[in-house]
Design a protein around this motif. Sequence first.
Motif, PDB file in Angstrom:
ATOM      1  N   GLY A  88      -1.850   1.115  -5.318  1.00 55.55           N
ATOM      2  CA  GLY A  88      -2.014  -0.003  -4.495  1.00 55.55           C
ATOM      3  C   GLY A  88      -2.022  -1.458  -5.315  1.00 55.55           C
ATOM      4  O   GLY A  88      -1.677  -1.330  -6.424  1.00 55.55           O
TER       5      GLY A  88
ATOM      6  N   ARG B 232      -4.762  -6.298  -1.629  1.00 50.05           N
ATOM      7  CA  ARG B 232      -6.152  -5.856  -1.025  1.00 50.05           C
ATOM      8  C   ARG B 232      -7.416  -7.049  -0.999  1.00 50.05           C
ATOM      9  O   ARG B 232      -8.178  -6.950  -0.364  1.00 50.05           O
TER      10      ARG B 232
ATOM     11  N   GLN C 199       0.722  -1.160   0.024  1.00 54.46           N
ATOM     12  CA  GLN C 199      -0.020   0.199  -0.219  1.00 54.46           C
ATOM     13  C   GLN C 199       0.773   1.290   0.081  1.00 54.46           C
ATOM     14  O   GLN C 199       0.343   2.384   0.171  1.00 54.46           O
TER      15      GLN C 199
ATOM     16  N   ILE D 174      -8.172   1.219  -7.096  1.00 56.05           N
ATOM     17  CA  ILE D 174      -6.943   1.248  -7.309  1.00 56.05           C
ATOM     18  C   ILE D 174      -6.596   2.024  -8.549  1.00 56.05           C
ATOM     19  O   ILE D 174      -5.503   2.926  -8.731  1.00 56.05           O
TER      20      ILE D 174
ATOM     21  N   VAL E 284      -0.196   4.149  -2.519  1.00 57.20           N
ATOM     22  CA  VAL E 284      -1.375   4.970  -2.392  1.00 57.20           C
ATOM     23  C   VAL E 284      -1.063   6.528  -2.133  1.00 57.20           C
ATOM     24  O   VAL E 284      -0.176   6.890  -1.519  1.00 57.20           O
TER      25      VAL E 284
END
Length: 911
Positions: free
Chosen positions: A507, A512, A483, A537, A486
């Motif tokens: 990401g 996820r 992550q 994403i 992000v």
Amino acid sequence: MVNFGGIARALFGSSNERRVRRFDPTVRAIGALEEQLSRLTDDELRARTERFKQELKDGKTVDDILVEAFATVREGAKRALGMRHFDVQLIGGMVLNAGSIAEMKTGEGKTLVATLATYLNALEGKGVHVVTVNDYLASRDAEWMGRLYRFLGLSVGIIGHGLSDQQRRDAYNCDITYATNNELGFDYLRDNMKYERAQMVQRGHHYAIVDEVDSILVDEARTPLIISGPLDDRSEFYQTIDAFIPQLSAEDYEVDEKQRQVSFTEDGTEKLERLLEAAGHLNGSSLYDIENVAVVHHVNNALKAHKLFAKDKDYIVRGDEIVIIDEFTGRMMPGRRYSEGLHQALEAKEHVTIQPENQTLASITFQNYFRMYKKLSGMTGTANTEAAEFADIYGLDVVEIPTNVPVQRIDEDDEVYRTFEEKFRAIAREVKEAASRGQPVLVGTTSIEKSEMLADRLRKEGLKDFQVLNARYHEQEAYIVAQAGVPGAVTIATNMAGRGTDIKLGGNLEMRVERELADVPEGEERQRRIAEIDADIKRLKEQALAAGGLYVLATERHESRRIDNQLRGRSGRQGDPGRSKFFLSLQDDLMRIFGSERMDTMLTRLGLKEDEAIVHPWINKALEKAQKKVEARNFDIRKNLLKYDDVMNDQRRVIFDQRIEIMDAEGLEETIEDMRNETVDAMVARHIPERAYPEQWATQELHDEAIELLNLDLPIVEWAAEEGIDDADIRERIRAAADAAAKEKTERFGPQVATYIQRSVVLQTLDALWRDHLVNLDHLRSVVGFRGYAQRDPLNEYKSEAFELFQSMITQLRERVTSQLSRVEIQRPAPAQPPLPVMEAHHVDPTTGEDEFGHGAERLTADFNPIEEERFLVDPENPETWGQIGRNEPCPCGSGKKFKHCHGAFATQEA
């Protein structure tokens, strides 16, 4: 002065560019076959594999069929994986096939590149080993790329933790075998402790492709793989020695930070001798008398533990144990222990339970293991800075493969501040500014201590939304790394070497889905949710791109440029924009050690004010020169260690080859007879010297030794009294008696049982003596350096004395085997196989910090079964019985979830 080198490079390109260009005709030839192969059916494409195998049997080489084989793999990948090799990936495959290292940037698809050379070389039917840094990558790559290999008609095996010998044998017999470097090395060592050839699992060392080759062949090569067994407990002695160190003053020892060494001064030695004498641990009057070698070793370890190893930087105290922190990845390595008593010295220093030392049963360095392969190649993102080492140690060239899309990352000049405090203030300002505009920031630190100092600084500056990734929180690591791309994410991480997870802007979809949909079963609802995450994403990626991509902000330069480059390489993946900058201070370790006092004086004269930085390309060049010096010194250290290990490696190969000969031999009568005759010759030579008169013969001693070594009560004293007898007559009579006794025993046992007993005795005796020999070599190694004070080369001294020890071991082998076989009697049916000694392996994957052998100190004995072993019984309702569990392994509670989503998640929250 005219720079002719620069002009030549401008006109003709660098040597690397010229080398890469030589592959262009082959790339075009492969591309020319693409349309033709696309018209083949799956079965027709698969049939090409058998055709290639036959062509190799008929005399062609792998280079002869490279173009057609690579074109077949490219077409197969399109059908089996939905992926097509780029032209630069074809070049990477050719570099691997040529036995070189392909340096490819992060995200350029090294895993797919490896399929080209793997498939081509697997066609020879001798086995290809693809080496990864951890079990997760081995199983992931084997499953992922295995779809392609199986589609083309090749078999794929995986060597992982917890497999039986038969499962390992089956995996090694596949065309392609994925395994970690540790598993391969330990299997080799265990194979050479087996008592039957059929029990060995490996079938040879034909070709290996090493992923993250710099991590495995440079970083991991600092220490050998060791199989060991426990020695006697000496914890009281460690505590006694440890108590002496705080009594020393700064004048009693000298610390050399550059060489990472510490030694006693003359005053310190005298003070220590008085302390040791009072405690009753000094033999004679001097610490450096030969009988005090072991004491010197322990005293030096205690001094190192106190003066060179810092808590929370080199190790942490967790519960009642010392856990090492890897200097490259900054993570905990539970299960790994320093060798030769250093770990026990640290345990004494921190007053935790001192674990007993282990005796080495077998060991090998990665340098010597991987040099056994007939062909070796590797791939990584950062190898060029270690090119000299790869060429010198392994004979491997490094070839930089161009990126498929040009790198857009901007690498800015370093900012140098006078103090830590100024540097951290500047970093905090920079991080806040980047985060406020939505740019993801990855902050690289060199230790846990510094990552937490920076975290505190950011909190004081009002920035609370960030993640700290270091050895204390490695359970959450993969998700945090995934992550880090992000928008606005701030991730503080210790060195990013080989983390194994890509930082993708916006990401990571896979991570996820795994985390957010762990409890959602397969079906329409799951697919709908996956599509939502994917759309989210993509939206976040656009924001991150607009903000400038990933910003890598490093708080210090590492000793190795390669580690700096690994951190930089996290940004600018597959043509994404990005930025990197290093923030330094004159108080940093590298700057302080390499003459920052002169620079500090100069900057003061120039009027550099507080919170001002100096930024100039010359600073970067000066630092790179300092790093090159450190790299060269570290290379010299590793090279020198390898010279010593080569001595043992030559002896190891003699012993291991001898073992295989013994296991393969149908009968050992001639070998045993030679041992017996040489033992008799040595006995007679000891007690009846050449040209000595009969009255000078030690006939009674010879009689006694004949009983001890041959189990024969012979009238040697009476023989010696006979007129005209000489030493040759006595030798022949003893030989004849020994031969007759051996023949009678063979006839009584039967040839089959006799051969089995002979083989067992020889192998077990050889193994026991080899273990003792390894201990002797360790002791010799620890003291031979002192020969330098007498102007004698320690390496030459080590070689000559190691050879003498080896010769002595062979003599003992002959005598012990002869003595044991003269006394052996059958009291019960022979077992199927002699029991192996208790063996343990300690080795932790540096990229995950998890023990690759599950239990921290796995029993490696052949009949070991964790389910049957009482101390490893797992009670689903009692977490204390679960031991060390990998994040992605099933939770032992029986929920069916992965550990990280079940009890592993609870453990993380509690932490």
